[in-house]
Scaffold this motif. Sequence first.
Motif, PDB file in Angstrom:
ATOM      1  N   GLU A 117      53.170  24.810 -32.344  1.00 57.58           N
ATOM      2  CA  GLU A 117      53.193  23.338 -32.330  1.00 57.58           C
ATOM      3  C   GLU A 117      54.470  22.795 -32.947  1.00 57.58           C
ATOM      4  O   GLU A 117      54.447  21.905 -33.797  1.00 57.58           O
ATOM      5  CB  GLU A 117      51.977  22.779 -33.086  1.00 57.58           C
ATOM      6  CG  GLU A 117      50.647  23.029 -32.398  1.00 57.58           C
ATOM      7  CD  GLU A 117      49.500  22.237 -33.014  1.00 57.58           C
ATOM      8  OE1 GLU A 117      49.670  21.656 -34.110  1.00 57.58           O
ATOM      9  OE2 GLU A 117      48.416  22.195 -32.390  1.00 57.58           O
ATOM     10  N   PHE A 118      55.584  23.379 -32.561  1.00 59.50           N
ATOM     11  CA  PHE A 118      56.867  22.918 -33.096  1.00 59.50           C
ATOM     12  C   PHE A 118      57.836  22.624 -31.962  1.00 59.50           C
ATOM     13  O   PHE A 118      57.633  23.071 -30.832  1.00 59.50           O
ATOM     14  CB  PHE A 118      57.478  23.993 -34.005  1.00 59.50           C
ATOM     15  CG  PHE A 118      56.609  24.365 -35.172  1.00 59.50           C
ATOM     16  CD1 PHE A 118      56.532  23.549 -36.287  1.00 59.50           C
ATOM     17  CD2 PHE A 118      55.843  25.516 -35.138  1.00 59.50           C
ATOM     18  CE1 PHE A 118      55.709  23.875 -37.358  1.00 59.50           C
ATOM     19  CE2 PHE A 118      55.021  25.860 -36.203  1.00 59.50           C
ATOM     20  CZ  PHE A 118      54.956  25.036 -37.318  1.00 59.50           C
ATOM     21  N   LEU A 119      58.865  21.899 -32.288  1.00 62.20           N
ATOM     22  CA  LEU A 119      59.949  21.649 -31.341  1.00 62.20           C
ATOM     23  C   LEU A 119      61.228  22.250 -31.909  1.00 62.20           C
ATOM     24  O   LEU A 119      61.402  22.245 -33.118  1.00 62.20           O
ATOM     25  CB  LEU A 119      60.132  20.143 -31.127  1.00 62.20           C
ATOM     26  CG  LEU A 119      59.032  19.435 -30.313  1.00 62.20           C
ATOM     27  CD1 LEU A 119      59.337  17.949 -30.231  1.00 62.20           C
ATOM     28  CD2 LEU A 119      58.911  20.032 -28.921  1.00 62.20           C
ATOM     29  N   GLN A 167      56.246  20.319 -38.841  1.00 66.94           N
ATOM     30  CA  GLN A 167      56.243  19.798 -37.473  1.00 66.94           C
ATOM     31  C   GLN A 167      57.227  18.651 -37.302  1.00 66.94           C
ATOM     32  O   GLN A 167      57.751  18.419 -36.223  1.00 66.94           O
ATOM     33  CB  GLN A 167      54.838  19.321 -37.095  1.00 66.94           C
ATOM     34  CG  GLN A 167      53.846  20.467 -36.975  1.00 66.94           C
ATOM     35  CD  GLN A 167      52.467  19.980 -36.587  1.00 66.94           C
ATOM     36  OE1 GLN A 167      51.887  19.121 -37.248  1.00 66.94           O
ATOM     37  NE2 GLN A 167      51.934  20.517 -35.501  1.00 66.94           N
ATOM     38  N   ALA A 168      57.470  17.922 -38.403  1.00 63.10           N
ATOM     39  CA  ALA A 168      58.414  16.810 -38.354  1.00 63.10           C
ATOM     40  C   ALA A 168      59.846  17.308 -38.533  1.00 63.10           C
ATOM     41  O   ALA A 168      60.785  16.517 -38.565  1.00 63.10           O
ATOM     42  CB  ALA A 168      58.067  15.780 -39.430  1.00 63.10           C
ATOM     43  N   LYS A 226      48.355  19.847 -26.375  1.00 58.78           N
ATOM     44  CA  LYS A 226      49.655  19.861 -27.080  1.00 58.78           C
ATOM     45  C   LYS A 226      49.945  21.128 -27.884  1.00 58.78           C
ATOM     46  O   LYS A 226      51.017  21.256 -28.466  1.00 58.78           O
ATOM     47  CB  LYS A 226      49.803  18.639 -27.993  1.00 58.78           C
ATOM     48  CG  LYS A 226      49.522  17.342 -27.248  1.00 58.78           C
ATOM     49  CD  LYS A 226      50.535  16.294 -27.579  1.00 58.78           C
ATOM     50  CE  LYS A 226      50.504  15.146 -26.614  1.00 58.78           C
ATOM     51  NZ  LYS A 226      49.369  14.240 -26.830  1.00 58.78           N
TER      52      LYS A 226
END
Lengths: 103, 526
Positions: free
Chosen positions: B464-466, B170-171, B501
Amino acid sequence: MRLTNHPILGEAEARREVTFTFDGRAMTGFEGEPVAAALKAAGVVVHRYTKKNRSPRGVFCAIGRCTDCVMTVNGRPNVRTCVTPLEDGMAVATQYGAGEEAK
Amino acid sequence: MTRYDVIVVGAGPAGLSAAAEAAAAGARVAVFDENAKPGGQLFKQIHKFFGAKEHKAKIRGVNIGAELLAEAEGLGVTVFLNAPVMGLYKDREVLVRHADAVRRYKGDAVVVATGASENMLTFPGWTLPGVTGAGAAQTMMNINRVKPGHRVLMLGSGNVGLVVGFQLLQAGCELAAVVDAAPRVGGYGVHAAKLARTGVPFYLSHTVVRAEGTDRVTGVVVGQVDDTWNVIPGTEKRFDVDTICIAVGLSSSTQLLKMAGCALRDDGAGWLPVCADDGETSMARVYAAGDVSGIEEASSAMIEGRIAGAAAVRKLGFVTEEALAVRMAELESALESLRGGMFAPGRRGKIPDKTDEGLPISASLLSRGYLDDAEVDQYPGVKKTAGIRPVIECTQNIPCNPCRDACPKGCIKVEGGIVSLPVYDEKAGCAGCGLCVAACSGQSIFLVDDDTGGGAAEVTIPYEFLPLPGEGERGVALSRSGAALCPAEVVGVKQSPAYDKTALVTFRVPQEFAMKARFWRKEAVV
Ligand SMILES: Cc1cc2nc3c(=O)[nH]c(=O)nc-3n(C[C@H](O)[C@H](O)[C@H](O)COP(=O)(O)OP(=O)(O)OC[C@H]3O[C@@H](n4cnc5c(N)ncnc54)[C@H](O)[C@@H]3O)c2cc1C
Ligand code: SF4
Ligand code: SF4
Ligand code: FES
């Protein structure tokens, strides 16, 4: 290395940028963040060299327990950089041994 | 010397809960924590928690932490930060190091909730910068918001390794592999499956041979182990990584209790305080709660904290014996329900081969981190119905049920205790709202519509990722093991405050992949 946006934590809140030095080199970081975080963001991973074998150490526990991350800060050796808040104008230096060689 | 009714050591979930419980009864309470921030481990936990509603399931750890802190402070609890407790003495005197001075305090009752510390693993090169504890990686990315590394190897497949591994993704870090010396994934299958479907390989029965690098980690060599834990020659594999994350278990931080002279017992994995059911140690009115009294979860730590807090204020006369009995019954049943299931502390790591329902436990999930395509249909959360339907790939008995509470149509049943496998009730009529997908703490619920016309099917996944993909974006669908299956176009992206989210991404695939495609990646098709 900075996480400006995060899928769960969102945008990072605005923080005050300050300048400090690492082994004499000028760097920037955010006021109040752990010194170790500012260094990591700048790509610095070696914090010190041990006295005995001159072997490098970096951040290991990040919560002030292991003392791997100690450096010489403002001339004072053995400062745990993972729990020491960054201040404007701080002089951070790689520590050699117990810090006796710190300039 | 300052006196308090109750002194709590540690402002993690256990300590804050004990403090809130005691303060609610009218006690004067102080909490000391050596950290600059309260919350213990909670503020690093950005995932949705397991459990049931009363355990705050479905809420992210960080939000539970904020809630708990507000509750304690609202009740008048004083929280001292940067205040390590250095000693606990007879008559419940504690010695605290503040920034300016060392001070003594006295508590009529003391609750020790000092949590746990991470176990270490030594191997050639383990002291190199770039080898870090999993907790350190979490602190860096989730608190300090700095990436711990670019490419990471995770050592340890317990829940901590799996959860931190996902948080690394996720980071925006790459996760080269999850490695564990045990032959089976130690944590929940649903946590492992989240990683596997993104393409992270699992190397079970493997250990680290050495970390490479002179001034920092530049790579790692792992190898397969035999029955005696020795590396089998010729099985070595090398990964280019700049970070090695260690998640090989936690040990209770019992130093303070030991120093005070509390009786400890060897539980096989380490020393734990001897405690009564209400947490009281061998020292009168000194209680232990949370990870310090045995490694469990934040959910159980919070209840143990409340039990200790309640017992302490009863001893001090703030509540009646009757009131205590009522409260204790409530708390103990909540704790009991959390301690069931195939990973229950009582099972000591022994994995059964059948679920409580008598269904086989997937060996693929345990050894590779994902369900075999052929196994999926046998579970009660998976039933073929026309139109949109939930596909619940939750196949182990774990204490969790937010999926049930999420469905407004009553399509999902978790009956006979919260460890039962979720069942899809096909008669209830799924409306395709997606609330179950977002609520599932294990991200193991998907929506499938097997026939959307023209030979296509649609699959909805939690995401849940960008960056979030956009509608119309083309990429590839990945299998449960993370292998590229087929081109897949995104046909819907939904976000909502009710999803907290978790975004819902819907992509279109050829019908034959409806029950195979479980992740989407932007990627040119090869
Ligand atoms: C990666 C990861 C994922 C997890 N996921 C989940 C999950 O999904 N669900 C769940 O329920 N649980 C989860 N947990 C577990 C959960 O975080 C812990 O079980 C829980 O935090 C234990 O609570 P505690 O209050 O006992 O200890 P901690 O949270 O560790 O708090 C202890 C506190 O005591 C302080 N302290 C220690 N010694 C002293 C001293 N001498 N003086 C002063 N202060 C002291 C510490 O600074 C700390 O703040 C996870 C843990 C990890 C690491
Ligand atoms: S999509 Fe909505 S209606 Fe369908 S099972 Fe999930 S929560 Fe229930
Ligand atoms: S399907 Fe239900 S029980 Fe299983 S992990 Fe998801 S929310 Fe929990
Ligand atoms: S990294 Fe362990 S004390 Fe700083």
